[in-house]
Design a protein around this motif. Structure first.
Motif, mmCIF file in Angstrom:
data_model
loop_
_atom_site.group_PDB
_atom_site.id
_atom_site.type_symbol
_atom_site.label_atom_id
_atom_site.label_comp_id
_atom_site.label_asym_id
_atom_site.label_seq_id
_atom_site.Cartn_x
_atom_site.Cartn_y
_atom_site.Cartn_z
ATOM 1 N N MET A 33 0.813 -1.293 -0.109
ATOM 2 C CA MET A 33 0.059 0.025 0.116
ATOM 3 C C MET A 33 0.822 1.374 0.047
ATOM 4 O O MET A 33 0.655 2.065 -0.755
ATOM 5 C CB MET A 33 -1.062 0.067 1.148
ATOM 6 C CG MET A 33 -2.334 -1.012 0.809
ATOM 7 S SD MET A 33 -3.387 -0.892 2.404
ATOM 8 C CE MET A 33 -2.633 -1.442 3.738
ATOM 9 N N PHE A 34 1.843 1.367 0.855
ATOM 10 C CA PHE A 34 2.805 2.337 0.588
ATOM 11 C C PHE A 34 3.500 2.443 -0.407
ATOM 12 O O PHE A 34 3.728 3.597 -0.971
ATOM 13 C CB PHE A 34 3.893 2.346 1.756
ATOM 14 C CG PHE A 34 3.452 2.616 3.423
ATOM 15 C CD1 PHE A 34 2.656 3.592 3.594
ATOM 16 C CD2 PHE A 34 3.703 1.662 4.234
ATOM 17 C CE1 PHE A 34 2.030 3.805 4.878
ATOM 18 C CE2 PHE A 34 3.436 2.110 5.497
ATOM 19 C CZ PHE A 34 2.620 2.802 5.979
ATOM 20 N N ASP A 35 3.994 1.389 -1.143
ATOM 21 C CA ASP A 35 4.461 1.540 -2.438
ATOM 22 C C ASP A 35 3.392 2.098 -3.370
ATOM 23 O O ASP A 35 3.840 2.957 -4.411
ATOM 24 C CB ASP A 35 5.055 0.136 -2.796
ATOM 25 C CG ASP A 35 5.494 0.299 -4.204
ATOM 26 O OD1 ASP A 35 6.518 0.793 -4.409
ATOM 27 O OD2 ASP A 35 4.970 -0.372 -5.179
ATOM 28 N N ALA A 42 4.210 10.201 -6.944
ATOM 29 C CA ALA A 42 5.392 10.658 -7.931
ATOM 30 C C ALA A 42 4.850 11.361 -9.034
ATOM 31 O O ALA A 42 5.539 12.063 -9.859
ATOM 32 C CB ALA A 42 5.998 9.252 -8.154
ATOM 33 N N LYS A 43 3.400 11.180 -9.388
ATOM 34 C CA LYS A 43 2.965 11.944 -10.563
ATOM 35 C C LYS A 43 2.553 13.363 -10.322
ATOM 36 O O LYS A 43 1.914 13.826 -11.229
ATOM 37 C CB LYS A 43 1.711 10.905 -11.138
ATOM 38 C CG LYS A 43 2.260 9.241 -11.408
ATOM 39 C CD LYS A 43 0.786 8.688 -11.802
ATOM 40 C CE LYS A 43 1.416 7.255 -12.176
ATOM 41 N NZ LYS A 43 0.451 6.395 -12.260
ATOM 42 N N MET A 61 5.407 11.675 0.837
ATOM 43 C CA MET A 61 5.448 10.643 1.755
ATOM 44 C C MET A 61 5.877 11.006 3.068
ATOM 45 O O MET A 61 5.642 10.471 4.028
ATOM 46 C CB MET A 61 6.444 9.702 0.770
ATOM 47 C CG MET A 61 6.054 9.125 -0.297
ATOM 48 S SD MET A 61 4.558 8.152 -0.131
ATOM 49 C CE MET A 61 5.135 6.858 0.943
ATOM 50 N N SER A 62 6.867 12.099 3.508
ATOM 51 C CA SER A 62 6.820 12.248 4.479
ATOM 52 C C SER A 62 6.008 12.782 5.391
ATOM 53 O O SER A 62 5.563 12.759 6.352
ATOM 54 C CB SER A 62 7.929 13.566 4.727
ATOM 55 O OG SER A 62 9.079 12.913 4.119
ATOM 56 N N GLY A 63 4.875 13.658 4.528
ATOM 57 C CA GLY A 63 3.688 14.146 4.982
ATOM 58 C C GLY A 63 2.841 13.043 5.627
ATOM 59 O O GLY A 63 2.053 12.903 6.730
ATOM 60 N N VAL A 91 10.378 1.947 5.769
ATOM 61 C CA VAL A 91 9.013 1.656 5.603
ATOM 62 C C VAL A 91 8.295 2.632 4.397
ATOM 63 O O VAL A 91 7.318 1.917 3.878
ATOM 64 C CB VAL A 91 8.274 2.025 6.956
ATOM 65 C CG1 VAL A 91 6.850 1.619 6.811
ATOM 66 C CG2 VAL A 91 8.943 1.023 8.093
ATOM 67 N N PHE A 92 8.691 3.903 4.491
ATOM 68 C CA PHE A 92 8.016 4.739 3.480
ATOM 69 C C PHE A 92 8.695 5.037 2.059
ATOM 70 O O PHE A 92 8.195 5.760 1.518
ATOM 71 C CB PHE A 92 7.599 6.123 4.279
ATOM 72 C CG PHE A 92 6.942 5.769 5.528
ATOM 73 C CD1 PHE A 92 5.259 6.112 5.208
ATOM 74 C CD2 PHE A 92 7.269 5.758 6.597
ATOM 75 C CE1 PHE A 92 4.722 5.673 6.284
ATOM 76 C CE2 PHE A 92 6.536 5.653 7.712
ATOM 77 C CZ PHE A 92 5.237 5.716 7.899
#
Length: 362
Positions: A33-35, A42-43, A61-63, A91-92
């Motif tokens: 799910m994170f992926d 990324a888009k 992703m940091s947010g 993990v992220f």
């Protein structure tokens, strides 16, 4: 044998599945799910200067990590960035971890609408993996909970999108809100969040935004995908008004909306009259699994919402709960579901038992 409730890497999940002959749902574990979220983020278009050193996807992703790890503030996250960078990267999938000021500067420029796609992706994964089926409530319908919430308030710091409120002392409070949404079921410990709709000053608008307008925008986006999902919308008393009910009907959604006698005098006058004329139902009961609690219901089908919208017919359910210590709770709703002696306890239970943010009590 079921896997223990902890996060596994994709490799560990594959090994566990082989050892225990369990078919793992490859799209519904944390790593997958994170992926998927990262691929969607990324888009997102990057409107920053070309010399930005931190990829926007790493900032986004940091947010996500701030909320997933339940850090109390961006400063707390910044401390984690310094103390535990390997956990964020592992993990992220964050390559370059931004500090708190870099996160603020970058995220402020991202339109909220750009963040809708990850919610849709995870919804489709849950639907394809049959995890969504566990949340079905009644007659193939899902409960879609909507509610407004405040997310920011300050007397000093503001943005062009902030709403404004003038205090009695003449000072101005700047604030932002959003309409949260999730598919819920009180029989399940999990919910499926949907993309929230921001309640912020809209481009070109001279009037302040409000929860009703945000709900209208949300419903339009919701029906784009998934367009045919059968849902019963549950909301609090601010939503039991004619324009909003028309929006729900236009979106082919059923509803159960909180209401209060003080706000809908005409509605409850009709209920009182129906009870007097013998055209409504009123009864009390106890349940074997809830000893010491008396449940009292009264309801009527097919009455006008109010004097202004007499063309909108709703069904009214009023409920009292009194325990053996004399503590009383009172709730009431309007709905387009036909009310019967057999289903009012089930309808009430979904709104009162264990999931109460959207029920309206007195």
């Amino acid at each position: 044998m079921k896997p223990r409730k902890k996060f596994y890497s994709i490799e560990a999940l594959a090994n566990l599945a082989a050892e225990t002959k369990i078919t793992m749902r490859k799209h519904l574990n944390a790593d997958a799910m994170f992926d998927a979220i990262r691929q969607d983020l990324a888009k997102v278009a990057d409107c920053r200067a070309n010399n930005s050193k931190i990829p926007l996807v790493d900032v986004l992703m940091s947010g996500l990590a701030v909320f997933s790890l339940k850090d109390s503030s961006l400063l707390a996250f910044d401390k984690r960035r310094c103390d535990e960078p390997e956990s964020l990267r592992g993990v992220f999938g964050i390559g370059v971890i931004p500090c708190d000021s870099q996160m603020r500067t970058s995220l402020d420029e991202v339109p909220p609408s750009e963040l809708r796609q990850p919610f849709l992706t995870l919804f489709h994964h849950a639907q394809r993996g049959k995890a969504l089926e566990k949340l079905v409530w009644q007659d193939g319908h899902y409960l879609l909970a909507l509610d407004g919430t405040g997310i920011y308030s300050s007397k000093k710091v503001s943005s062009p999108r902030c709403l404004q409120k003038q205090k009695k002392n003449g000072s101005i409070e700047y604030y932002q809100q959003m309409l949260g949404a999730a598919i819920v079921n009180t029989d399940q410990k999990v919910v499926l969040p949907l993309c929230p709709e921001m309640i912020i000053k809209q481009d070109g608008a001279t009037k302040q935004d409000c929860e009703r307008n945000a709900a209208r925008r949300f419903l339009i986006d919701f029906r784009r995908a998934p367009p045919h999902l059968k849902c019963v919308v549950i909301e609090d008393g601010i939503s039991s008004n004619g324009p909003h009910i028309k929006d729900l009907k236009k979106s082919d959604l059923r509803f159960i909306l909180g209401t209060k006698p003080g706000d809908h005098a005409f509605l409850f006058e009709q209920l009182d009259q129906a009870i007097e004329d013998g055209e409504a139902v009123e009864f009390s009961q106890t349940k074997l699994d809830e000893p010491g609690i008396i449940h009292t219901y009264r309801f009527v089908n097919g009455v006008a919402l109010n004097k202004t919208h007499q063309d909108i017919l709703v069904n009214v359910l009023e409920y009292w709960q009194v325990d053996d210590e004399g503590v009383e709770m009172h709730f009431s709703w309007v709905t387009d579901l036909t009310l019967t002696c057999e289903n009012v306890h089930e309808i009430k239970g979904k709104l009162v038992r264990g999931y109460n943010p959207f029920a309206v009590g007195e």
